[in-house]
Scaffold this motif. Structure first.
Motif, PDB file in Angstrom:
ATOM      1  N   ILE A 168      24.370  15.577  -3.257  1.00  0.00           N
ATOM      2  CA  ILE A 168      24.797  14.910  -4.482  1.00  0.00           C
ATOM      3  C   ILE A 168      23.592  14.724  -5.397  1.00  0.00           C
ATOM      4  O   ILE A 168      22.573  14.164  -4.967  1.00  0.00           O
ATOM      5  CB  ILE A 168      25.388  13.508  -4.163  1.00  0.00           C
ATOM      6  N   TRP A 223      25.693   6.928 -10.658  1.00  0.00           N
ATOM      7  CA  TRP A 223      26.763   6.684 -11.622  1.00  0.00           C
ATOM      8  C   TRP A 223      28.032   6.184 -10.945  1.00  0.00           C
ATOM      9  O   TRP A 223      28.730   5.322 -11.469  1.00  0.00           O
ATOM     10  CB  TRP A 223      27.052   7.969 -12.410  1.00  0.00           C
ATOM     11  N   SER A 224      28.320   6.724  -9.762  1.00  0.00           N
ATOM     12  CA  SER A 224      29.581   6.356  -9.095  1.00  0.00           C
ATOM     13  C   SER A 224      29.438   6.429  -7.581  1.00  0.00           C
ATOM     14  O   SER A 224      30.134   7.198  -6.913  1.00  0.00           O
ATOM     15  CB  SER A 224      30.717   7.265  -9.564  1.00  0.00           C
ATOM     16  N   GLU A 271      24.103  20.398  -5.511  1.00  0.00           N
ATOM     17  CA  GLU A 271      25.404  19.773  -5.257  1.00  0.00           C
ATOM     18  C   GLU A 271      26.305  20.734  -4.486  1.00  0.00           C
ATOM     19  O   GLU A 271      26.544  21.851  -4.917  1.00  0.00           O
ATOM     20  CB  GLU A 271      26.071  19.370  -6.570  1.00  0.00           C
ATOM     21  N   TYR A 274      22.299  13.886 -18.229  1.00  0.00           N
ATOM     22  CA  TYR A 274      22.241  12.826 -17.229  1.00  0.00           C
ATOM     23  C   TYR A 274      21.052  13.014 -16.289  1.00  0.00           C
ATOM     24  O   TYR A 274      20.443  12.040 -15.836  1.00  0.00           O
ATOM     25  CB  TYR A 274      23.553  12.756 -16.449  1.00  0.00           C
ATOM     26  N   GLU A 275      20.721  14.269 -15.989  1.00  0.00           N
ATOM     27  CA  GLU A 275      19.527  14.520 -15.173  1.00  0.00           C
ATOM     28  C   GLU A 275      18.280  13.977 -15.863  1.00  0.00           C
ATOM     29  O   GLU A 275      17.430  13.340 -15.227  1.00  0.00           O
ATOM     30  CB  GLU A 275      19.368  16.023 -14.929  1.00  0.00           C
ATOM     31  N   LEU A 310      30.454  13.582 -19.309  1.00  0.00           N
ATOM     32  CA  LEU A 310      30.003  13.813 -17.932  1.00  0.00           C
ATOM     33  C   LEU A 310      29.792  15.292 -17.645  1.00  0.00           C
ATOM     34  O   LEU A 310      29.122  15.648 -16.672  1.00  0.00           O
ATOM     35  CB  LEU A 310      31.007  13.218 -16.945  1.00  0.00           C
ATOM     36  N   ASP A 356      25.759  17.561 -17.711  1.00  0.00           N
ATOM     37  CA  ASP A 356      24.979  17.055 -16.596  1.00  0.00           C
ATOM     38  C   ASP A 356      23.481  17.090 -16.863  1.00  0.00           C
ATOM     39  O   ASP A 356      22.739  16.233 -16.357  1.00  0.00           O
ATOM     40  CB  ASP A 356      25.315  17.815 -15.307  1.00  0.00           C
ATOM     41  N   TRP A 405      21.797  11.408 -10.203  1.00  0.00           N
ATOM     42  CA  TRP A 405      22.490  10.729 -11.299  1.00  0.00           C
ATOM     43  C   TRP A 405      23.957  10.497 -10.974  1.00  0.00           C
ATOM     44  O   TRP A 405      24.535   9.450 -11.326  1.00  0.00           O
ATOM     45  CB  TRP A 405      22.323  11.508 -12.611  1.00  0.00           C
ATOM     46  N   LYS A 406      24.584  11.448 -10.267  1.00  0.00           N
ATOM     47  CA  LYS A 406      25.990  11.285  -9.907  1.00  0.00           C
ATOM     48  C   LYS A 406      26.173  10.176  -8.884  1.00  0.00           C
ATOM     49  O   LYS A 406      27.131   9.389  -8.950  1.00  0.00           O
ATOM     50  CB  LYS A 406      26.566  12.599  -9.365  1.00  0.00           C
ATOM     51  N   ARG A 456      19.250  18.075  -8.337  1.00  0.00           N
ATOM     52  CA  ARG A 456      20.402  18.721  -8.986  1.00  0.00           C
ATOM     53  C   ARG A 456      21.249  19.570  -8.034  1.00  0.00           C
ATOM     54  O   ARG A 456      22.239  20.165  -8.454  1.00  0.00           O
ATOM     55  CB  ARG A 456      19.962  19.582 -10.167  1.00  0.00           C
ATOM     56  N   GLN A 477      24.232   3.216 -14.701  1.00  0.00           N
ATOM     57  CA  GLN A 477      25.311   3.190 -15.693  1.00  0.00           C
ATOM     58  C   GLN A 477      24.949   2.281 -16.863  1.00  0.00           C
ATOM     59  O   GLN A 477      25.137   2.633 -18.030  1.00  0.00           O
ATOM     60  CB  GLN A 477      26.616   2.715 -15.054  1.00  0.00           C
TER      61      GLN A 477
END
Length: 416
Positions: free
Chosen positions: A393, A400-401, A379, A168-169, A162, A165, A396-397, A377, A150
């Protein structure tokens, strides 16, 4: 006001907690992870809260003009300069506190006798180890990590939506290569990382510890980088480097104290098995791995990044292994374990032999409720047994969280 860099929100959010307690706040972490910047951001926050600048003092104790004097002498000079009463509360920020003479006893005396809120930083965990208990109960330690994903994204500009994606990848791939040292993220440079590593080895290790063959430290670190996340044989490292097993173990402890290497023990209820089983070794930053071993090896980098995120969240874990089959990380108790596997994949096939470790773990522990699979990637969330749900998952996700996923509960700090 003064320039204090890009805010590191995860640490600034802790300021109300810091100020509400009396204990000394000790920030430890690798050199150049931003501890000095954080101290300045804490000062900035105090000023914004209308604390008088005359009550806040920052001392860089690695400066030649300051390092030779006891901390208590600096405090006395500060009070004399502004004619402060002893009953007036001051805020003292001590950067690289270990450079000051007899700093442990000095801090103990100041804590016991003066009305101060003390923040201090140091670049080696020897800062804690060599105190011999002098500050027990008087300090609370916070580890300053390299940038989280983050933070990495925010340091590089305004975060994308968000929903984008793919951006973010790509940023996750960049993060796995560059790592999280703030200056390296802002201005990528191999020369910077080379100088940083040399600085850590020379200033935080060779100068402090009795290392007879300091040049071997980098070779040892390179071997660790090349096998990040693999079970480590001290005997093998001993033969390669021509050192005794005891020396290898000792040098790895030094590398750990300088926040370069972090070991992971086996997940087991047997204390003796935990102690005597092989350790898995990880690096504190993927940028160091890039410097030592070059590019590529994405899955190893992804596993390293997940491990660091678990450490950042203070989540206890271990690896699981039977012969050649293993699970990267297991969180939780024997009664309710959570296996976490990192496979940097673009597609998924449950029958793939790369999932043999997870399948074995589910046979051994049939009451497992959730499995986390960290991918590139892929999911989805699917039931794989009557009792078990597999959560796939994207990396990056997760980075991120991570707190949004089962079992990702951050443990609280503790007083030392």
């Amino acid at each position: 006001m003064f320039e204090s860099g890009i805010n590191r929100v995860a640490y600034l959010e802790k300021i109300p907690t810091f100020l509400a307690r009396k204990q000394i706040e000790v920030l430890i972490g690798s050199r150049r992870t931003g501890k000095t910047t954080l101290l300045k951001q804490f000062i900035q926050t105090l000023l914004q809260q209308s604390v008088s600048g005359k009550d806040i003092f920052y001392l860089a104790l690695d400066h030649p003009a300051l390092s030779g004097h006891p901390i208590s002498e600096h405090v006395r000079n500060i009070r004399k300069l502004f004619m402060h009463d002893r009953s007036r509360k001051l805020y003292l920020f001590l950067d690289e506190v270990q450079e000051s003479p007899n700093w442990e006893a000095e801090l103990k005396a100041l804590y016991d006798l003066e009305l101060l809120k003390i923040f201090c930083s140091g670049s080696t965990s020897a800062l804690i180890a060599r105190q011999a208990g002098k500050l027990t109960g008087r300090q609370i330690v916070t580890t300053v990590f390299p940038l989280s994903f983050q933070e990495f994204v925010r340091f590089r500009g305004e975060p994308p939506s968000l929903s984008e994606d793919y951006k973010y990848e790509q940023m996750a791939d960049d993060y796995l290569t560059l790592g999280g040292y703030p200056e390296q993220v802002l201005n990528p440079s191999q020369e910077y990382m080379t100088n940083l590593l040399e600085d850590i080895l020379a200033r935080d290790l060779a100068r402090i510890h009795p290392i007879k063959k300091a040049h071997i430290l980098k070779d040892l670190l390179r071997l660790v980088g090349a096998s990040t996340g693999s079970r480590t044989s001290f005997n093998k490292l001993s033969k390669i480097l021509g050192l005794s097993v005891d020396t290898i173990k000792e040098y790895l402890i030094y590398l750990e104290m300088a926040f370069l290497v972090k070991p992971l023990e086996k997940w087991t209820t047997s204390w003796s098995e935990r102690v005597y089983s092989q350790k898995k070794l990880y690096l504190w930053d993927n940028g160091i791995k890039t410097l030592l071993t070059g590019y590529g090896d994405e899955e190893s980098r992804a596993e390293n990044a997940v491990f660091l995120e678990l450490q950042r969240k203070n989540i206890a874990c271990g690896y699981y292994a039977e012969s050649d089959r293993e699970v990267d990380f297991v969180i939780g108790s024997l009664a309710k374990p959570l296996p976490v596997e990192v496979k940097y994949l673009d597609s998924f096939d449950w029958k793939d032999k790369r999932f043999n470790g997870i399948r074995l773990f589910l046979n051994r522990f049939p009451n497992v409720e959730n499995v986390l699979l960290i991918t590139r990637r892929v999911e989805f969330k699917n039931a794989i047994t009557d009792k078990t749900t597999l959560h796939a998952i994207p990396l990056w996700k997760f980075l991120w969280s991570a707190q949004n996923y089962p079992g990702m509960r951050e443990e609280t700090d503790h007083t030392q």
